[in-house]
Motif scaffolding. Structure first.
Motif, PDB file in Angstrom:
ATOM      1  N   THR A   1      -7.707   3.088   8.122  1.00  0.00           N
ATOM      2  CA  THR A   1      -6.646   2.075   8.171  1.00  0.00           C
ATOM      3  C   THR A   1      -5.367   2.553   7.481  1.00  0.00           C
ATOM      4  O   THR A   1      -4.269   2.217   7.902  1.00  0.00           O
ATOM      5  CB  THR A   1      -7.096   0.763   7.512  1.00  0.00           C
ATOM      6  OG1 THR A   1      -7.818   1.091   6.329  1.00  0.00           O
ATOM      7  CG2 THR A   1      -7.981  -0.054   8.434  1.00  0.00           C
ATOM      8  N   SER A   2      -5.513   3.322   6.417  1.00  0.00           N
ATOM      9  CA  SER A   2      -4.345   3.823   5.690  1.00  0.00           C
ATOM     10  C   SER A   2      -4.245   5.336   5.792  1.00  0.00           C
ATOM     11  O   SER A   2      -3.714   5.997   4.894  1.00  0.00           O
ATOM     12  CB  SER A   2      -4.407   3.384   4.217  1.00  0.00           C
ATOM     13  OG  SER A   2      -4.346   1.983   4.109  1.00  0.00           O
TER      14      SER A   2
ATOM     15  N   TYR B   1       0.110 -13.874   5.903  1.00  0.00           N
ATOM     16  CA  TYR B   1      -0.206 -12.728   5.046  1.00  0.00           C
ATOM     17  C   TYR B   1      -1.334 -13.078   4.088  1.00  0.00           C
ATOM     18  O   TYR B   1      -1.406 -14.210   3.591  1.00  0.00           O
ATOM     19  CB  TYR B   1       1.004 -12.334   4.206  1.00  0.00           C
ATOM     20  CG  TYR B   1       2.213 -11.864   4.970  1.00  0.00           C
ATOM     21  CD1 TYR B   1       2.123 -10.853   5.923  1.00  0.00           C
ATOM     22  CD2 TYR B   1       3.474 -12.403   4.693  1.00  0.00           C
ATOM     23  CE1 TYR B   1       3.249 -10.397   6.589  1.00  0.00           C
ATOM     24  CE2 TYR B   1       4.604 -11.954   5.363  1.00  0.00           C
ATOM     25  CZ  TYR B   1       4.487 -10.955   6.311  1.00  0.00           C
ATOM     26  OH  TYR B   1       5.612 -10.517   6.957  1.00  0.00           O
TER      27      TYR B   1
ATOM     28  N   LEU C   1      -2.038  -7.397   3.518  1.00  0.00           N
ATOM     29  CA  LEU C   1      -1.032  -6.581   2.832  1.00  0.00           C
ATOM     30  C   LEU C   1      -1.606  -5.749   1.692  1.00  0.00           C
ATOM     31  O   LEU C   1      -0.864  -5.249   0.854  1.00  0.00           O
ATOM     32  CB  LEU C   1       0.111  -7.458   2.313  1.00  0.00           C
ATOM     33  CG  LEU C   1       0.851  -8.317   3.331  1.00  0.00           C
ATOM     34  CD1 LEU C   1       2.105  -8.928   2.712  1.00  0.00           C
ATOM     35  CD2 LEU C   1       1.211  -7.539   4.587  1.00  0.00           C
ATOM     36  N   GLY C   2      -2.912  -5.641   1.661  1.00  0.00           N
ATOM     37  CA  GLY C   2      -3.457  -4.664   0.743  1.00  0.00           C
ATOM     38  C   GLY C   2      -4.365  -5.198  -0.334  1.00  0.00           C
ATOM     39  O   GLY C   2      -4.113  -6.241  -0.934  1.00  0.00           O
ATOM     40  N   ALA C   3      -5.445  -4.426  -0.553  1.00  0.00           N
ATOM     41  CA  ALA C   3      -6.234  -4.583  -1.764  1.00  0.00           C
ATOM     42  C   ALA C   3      -5.452  -3.905  -2.873  1.00  0.00           C
ATOM     43  O   ALA C   3      -4.438  -3.269  -2.616  1.00  0.00           O
ATOM     44  CB  ALA C   3      -7.605  -3.948  -1.579  1.00  0.00           C
ATOM     45  N   ASN C   4      -5.934  -4.025  -4.085  1.00  0.00           N
ATOM     46  CA  ASN C   4      -5.102  -3.595  -5.190  1.00  0.00           C
ATOM     47  C   ASN C   4      -5.921  -3.134  -6.382  1.00  0.00           C
ATOM     48  O   ASN C   4      -6.866  -3.800  -6.771  1.00  0.00           O
ATOM     49  CB  ASN C   4      -4.199  -4.750  -5.619  1.00  0.00           C
ATOM     50  CG  ASN C   4      -2.892  -4.248  -6.135  1.00  0.00           C
ATOM     51  OD1 ASN C   4      -2.863  -3.451  -7.074  1.00  0.00           O
ATOM     52  ND2 ASN C   4      -1.810  -4.655  -5.497  1.00  0.00           N
TER      53      ASN C   4
ATOM     54  N   ASP D   1      -1.497  -8.228  -9.618  1.00  0.00           N
ATOM     55  CA  ASP D   1      -0.289  -7.810  -8.915  1.00  0.00           C
ATOM     56  C   ASP D   1      -0.196  -8.444  -7.523  1.00  0.00           C
ATOM     57  O   ASP D   1       0.898  -8.631  -6.995  1.00  0.00           O
ATOM     58  CB  ASP D   1      -0.211  -6.285  -8.817  1.00  0.00           C
ATOM     59  CG  ASP D   1       0.251  -5.662 -10.128  1.00  0.00           C
ATOM     60  OD1 ASP D   1       0.355  -6.414 -11.117  1.00  0.00           O
ATOM     61  OD2 ASP D   1       0.493  -4.451 -10.173  1.00  0.00           O
TER      62      ASP D   1
ATOM     63  N   ALA E   1      -6.123  -1.783   3.459  1.00  0.00           N
ATOM     64  CA  ALA E   1      -5.016  -2.624   3.930  1.00  0.00           C
ATOM     65  C   ALA E   1      -4.918  -2.506   5.438  1.00  0.00           C
ATOM     66  O   ALA E   1      -5.215  -1.454   5.993  1.00  0.00           O
ATOM     67  CB  ALA E   1      -3.695  -2.184   3.302  1.00  0.00           C
ATOM     68  N   ASP E   2      -4.521  -3.570   6.073  1.00  0.00           N
ATOM     69  CA  ASP E   2      -4.234  -3.507   7.505  1.00  0.00           C
ATOM     70  C   ASP E   2      -3.079  -4.456   7.809  1.00  0.00           C
ATOM     71  O   ASP E   2      -3.261  -5.646   8.038  1.00  0.00           O
ATOM     72  CB  ASP E   2      -5.475  -3.870   8.323  1.00  0.00           C
ATOM     73  CG  ASP E   2      -5.250  -3.642   9.816  1.00  0.00           C
ATOM     74  OD1 ASP E   2      -4.083  -3.423  10.214  1.00  0.00           O
ATOM     75  OD2 ASP E   2      -6.230  -3.686  10.572  1.00  0.00           O
ATOM     76  N   PHE E   3      -1.878  -3.880   7.771  1.00  0.00           N
ATOM     77  CA  PHE E   3      -0.683  -4.695   7.951  1.00  0.00           C
ATOM     78  C   PHE E   3      -0.619  -5.293   9.351  1.00  0.00           C
ATOM     79  O   PHE E   3       0.053  -6.303   9.556  1.00  0.00           O
ATOM     80  CB  PHE E   3       0.568  -3.869   7.648  1.00  0.00           C
ATOM     81  CG  PHE E   3       0.823  -3.701   6.176  1.00  0.00           C
ATOM     82  CD1 PHE E   3      -0.075  -3.015   5.370  1.00  0.00           C
ATOM     83  CD2 PHE E   3       1.953  -4.250   5.581  1.00  0.00           C
ATOM     84  CE1 PHE E   3       0.141  -2.878   4.001  1.00  0.00           C
ATOM     85  CE2 PHE E   3       2.184  -4.120   4.217  1.00  0.00           C
ATOM     86  CZ  PHE E   3       1.272  -3.427   3.436  1.00  0.00           C
TER      87      PHE E   3
ATOM     88  N   GLY F   1      -5.698   5.857   0.922  1.00  0.00           N
ATOM     89  CA  GLY F   1      -5.961   4.857  -0.109  1.00  0.00           C
ATOM     90  C   GLY F   1      -7.419   4.672  -0.459  1.00  0.00           C
ATOM     91  O   GLY F   1      -7.763   4.402  -1.605  1.00  0.00           O
TER      92      GLY F   1
ATOM     93  N   HIS G   1      -7.789   0.530  -1.970  1.00  0.00           N
ATOM     94  CA  HIS G   1      -6.461   0.246  -1.418  1.00  0.00           C
ATOM     95  C   HIS G   1      -6.551  -0.056   0.066  1.00  0.00           C
ATOM     96  O   HIS G   1      -5.656   0.295   0.835  1.00  0.00           O
ATOM     97  CB  HIS G   1      -5.519   1.418  -1.684  1.00  0.00           C
ATOM     98  CG  HIS G   1      -5.441   1.787  -3.129  1.00  0.00           C
ATOM     99  ND1 HIS G   1      -5.173   0.860  -4.104  1.00  0.00           N
ATOM    100  CD2 HIS G   1      -5.630   2.957  -3.780  1.00  0.00           C
ATOM    101  CE1 HIS G   1      -5.190   1.460  -5.284  1.00  0.00           C
ATOM    102  NE2 HIS G   1      -5.470   2.731  -5.120  1.00  0.00           N
TER     103      HIS G   1
ATOM    104  N   VAL H   1      -4.740  -2.978  -9.393  1.00  0.00           N
ATOM    105  CA  VAL H   1      -4.240  -3.598 -10.620  1.00  0.00           C
ATOM    106  C   VAL H   1      -4.355  -5.110 -10.485  1.00  0.00           C
ATOM    107  O   VAL H   1      -3.714  -5.718  -9.617  1.00  0.00           O
ATOM    108  CB  VAL H   1      -2.776  -3.211 -10.898  1.00  0.00           C
ATOM    109  CG1 VAL H   1      -2.330  -3.787 -12.231  1.00  0.00           C
ATOM    110  CG2 VAL H   1      -2.607  -1.692 -10.903  1.00  0.00           C
TER     111      VAL H   1
ATOM    112  N   MET I   1       3.298 -10.164  -6.011  1.00  0.00           N
ATOM    113  CA  MET I   1       3.783  -9.714  -4.697  1.00  0.00           C
ATOM    114  C   MET I   1       3.618 -10.829  -3.665  1.00  0.00           C
ATOM    115  O   MET I   1       4.427 -10.952  -2.741  1.00  0.00           O
ATOM    116  CB  MET I   1       3.035  -8.447  -4.269  1.00  0.00           C
ATOM    117  CG  MET I   1       3.376  -7.266  -5.155  1.00  0.00           C
ATOM    118  SD  MET I   1       2.760  -5.702  -4.504  1.00  0.00           S
ATOM    119  CE  MET I   1       1.009  -5.911  -4.720  1.00  0.00           C
TER     120      MET I   1
END
Lengths: 340, 327
Positions: free
Chosen positions: A100-101, A68, A118-121, A126, A111-113, A105, A109, A123, A130
């Motif tokens: 992708t989302s 991850y 598991l994601g840009a963010n 964080d 992300a490509d699980f 997002g 945001h 905040v 996580m």
């Protein structure tokens, strides 16, 4: 990007050429994103990774699809380096079907699980908290994987940074923290608001092995990441990789950088990683034509992604109501006939 | 049925879920010490059965307790994070509201966030301003979250099970005064579904809607009013989001009168949402306008005479109910 063989030796020209291609893909994605933002095809804002490509590329080259990563607001490069499809990403940035989302997002945001991204963010810090949780899940599930968290220098002044580093050490988690030190916390020079000797010293204060690298040297990042990731994978607990780099662009693309001394960008751009990597490749047996051709192929791929994104339709508005929650989902407006 | 305290019943429920699903685990401060939780032994003994990987005794790091739960939920496990008190939950609002509540949505359904976060609410005598707050309305207001506030040992156990099994992030709010209160708990699995209220007193003159400890006080109110010949339907919502509109509408259609009672500060509280919704949807059934009762908009004071000014007591509820019945 996953490797067939984790023990593949670093500093081999064929391997570095692959990293070069990835960096070109990221650079092309970021440049074209700015073009399309300026042309009005992308909303919100975009945080570009130009000049920092060697870090995500060199680190992710040593990760597997099952590992991850967690990113920050500047997540395009991490995503591409981890193997996300640039066309789906461009669709996401343009808010189109096939993003992708699902166009929920956008850039910040991304992300490509499916590739462990598991994601840009939006905040800062964080991703750290996580990330330690994802590492704990790996331990509980007994799977063979690790977590890598990308943070910037500005984030080292947020409290959760300390909580997460302490936490990772206490539970001896399989996690690599990568601090991309580009010198700026938004529009403020990070040094001007930061006490002490910097991120490496702060990580070492927790007893965490921490190492510094020239983040614009993809060979060096790759070699150090290979070493640290092998240690993390081998049960060596959390490690910290500090990569010095420079944020060539503003905090966001439309940032006019009024805070930056005249000439600084141009001077620092001389040290950017793609040119350095090209020079190394030529010095190690590659023809200039091969280098140019690889770069052109990257831009062609991104141009095709942009074209495909523009051809894609916008999502049905009723999808706005999907994926909020199973229990008590939102009720659509009623005056226009409701939603699916 | 077995009589047990709320804290014991919920601990049993958690242990049963830990046995049922190896992906369930708990994290929080003091979980594996002799305290076994905050002070009511909600976790005592679990460390012996489930070990330190599943009963994780954490540093005082609320951001990371919540953030780690989110990351671990996204990465395929079902964490139960304990933040001790809703007041400390504020230290982790970011991870709960910006991450847990948003991840499924902003990533287009690529991930679910199946976690439970326990946050104890309510005034506990003398606990004053920072250990007494009832913040349920904050989370009901946040899209993506489920909010439950059980008021009996059986509901505490049964709703914890549903919360753990849900794929949504669930804010589980338990009243500190209930921890040591006893009640009958079913000997079977006893799962209580999310979103289903319970009518705890049957009546035809007035509907009182409440939740958590306040629902117990409203039962006392109903008993007192019964002495005056007034029959009250008392609905214990149990789940605040999604709340059981069918049960409330049906009751209001029967009684024509609605009072919503909450312990939290009245202004901007969840009672206002229920009263407004019922007014919008059951207006023709109402004999008079819906009313609510909640605490004055002030921090919780310490000294008893002042603390009592904050409390929504049975006497105050009865006064409001009589005013409503006379209208």
């Amino acid at each position: 990007m996953s490797n067939e063989n984790d023990t593949q030796r670093t500093n081999e020209p064929a391997r570095i050429f692959e990293l070069y291609k990835t960096m070109c893909l990221i650079r092309a994605f970021e440049e074209r994103s700015e073009d399309e933002f300026d042309a009005g095809f992308i909303n919100g804002s975009i945080h570009q990774y130009i000049g920092e490509e060697a870090i995500g590329t060199g680190v992710c080259a040593n990760l597997r699809d099952t590992d991850y990563i967690l990113s920050n607001h500047r997540g395009h490069g991490h995503s591409i380096a981890k193997g996300a499809d640039p066309e789906s990403m461009m669709k996401e940035l343009m808010g189109r079907v096939g993003g992708t989302s699902g166009a929920k997002g956008g850039s910040m945001h991304i992300a490509d699980f499916s590739v462990g991204m598991l994601g840009a963010n939006g905040v800062l810090a964080d991703g750290l908290t996580m990330g330690v949780g994802a590492a704990q899940a790996i331990c509980l599930r007994g799977v063979d994987a690790i977590v890598t968290v990308f943070v910037g220098d500005g984030t080292t002044n947020r409290g959760p940074f300390y909580e997460a580093l302490n936490w990772a050490m206490v539970y001896e988690l399989p996690i690599l923290f990568v601090c991309e030190n580009n010198g700026y916390a938004s529009s403020t020079v990070t040094r001007s608001i930061t006490a002490g000797e910097g991120p490496v010293a702060r990580a070492k204060a927790f007893g965490m092995p921490a190492f510094d690298v020239d983040g614009n040297d993809v060979n060096a990042v790759d070699a150090l990441a290979a070493d640290l990731i092998a240690r993390v994978r081998g049960g060596g607990g959390p490690h910290f990789l500090h990569a010095r780099t420079y944020r060539v662009k503003g905090h966001i693309s439309r940032d006019k950088m009024l805070y930056r001394p005249e000439g600084e960008t141009e001077e620092r751009f001389k040290d950017e990683p793609i040119g350095r990597c090209a020079a190394w490749l030529i010095a190690n047996g590659f023809e200039e034509a091969e280098i140019v051709s690889a770069r052109d192929a990257a831009y062609a791929q991104i141009d095709a992604a942009v074209a495909a994104a523009k051809d894609a339709s916008f999502p049905n508005k009723n999808l706005a109501y999907a994926d909020v929650q199973d229990f008590g989902p939102p009720e659509p407006w009623q005056q226009d006939g409701g939603a699916a | 049925m077995t009589e047990m305290t709320f804290a014991d019943a919920v601990r049993e429920g958690l242990a049963e879920e830990l046995r049922r699903d190896p992906l369930v685990w708990a994290l929080g401060e003091d979980l594996s010490t002799a305290h076994g939780g905050t002070s009511a032994n909600q976790y005592v003994g679990l460390i012996d059965e489930f070990g330190p990987k599943r009963i994780v005794n954490t540093p005082i790091s609320e951001n990371t307790i919540m953030g780690a739960a989110v990351g671990a939920a996204v990465a395929g496990t079902r964490p139960v994070a304990d933040l001790r008190m809703a007041d400390f939950g504020m230290c982790a609002v970011d991870e709960l509201v910006n991450q847990a509540a948003k991840i499924r949505y902003m990533f287009g359904g690529q991930a679910r966030v199946p976690l439970v976060v326990r946050q104890a609410i309510g005034v506990r005598k003398g606990a004053a301003a920072q250990h007494s707050q009832s913040t349920e309305a904050w989370y009901v207001h946040t899209p993506g979250l489920v909010v439950v506030a059980p008021g009996t040992p059986a509901d505490g156990r049964g709703l914890l099970k549903s919360a753990i099994r849900a794929d949504d992030p669930v804010v589980y709010m338990e009243h500190k005064d209930l921890w040591l209160a006893s009640g009958d708990v079913p000997d079977d699995e006893g799962v209580v579904p999310i979103g289903v209220a319970k009518t705890v007193r049957e009546g035809s003159d007035l509907t009182i809607v409440s939740w958590s400890k306040m629902a117990r006080l409203c039962e006392e109110v109903a008993d007192t009013l019964a002495g005056d010949g007034v029959s009250v339907d008392v609905i214990d919502l149990r789940t605040l989001w999604p709340w059981d509109k069918d049960a409330v509408y049906a009751s209001v259609c029967k009684t024509g009168r609605l009072l919503v009672a909450q312990e939290a500060v009245q202004v901007g509280g969840f009672a206002a949402e229920i009263a407004t919704d019922v007014t919008e949807n059951c207006f023709d059934a109402l004999k008079t306008h819906a009313r609510r009762i909640g605490a004055p908009r002030m921090p919780v004071p310490y000294a008893e005479p002042m603390e009592n000014e904050f409390r929504v007591t049975p006497e105050r509820i009865i006064a409001r109910a009589r005013e409503l019945l006379a209208a």
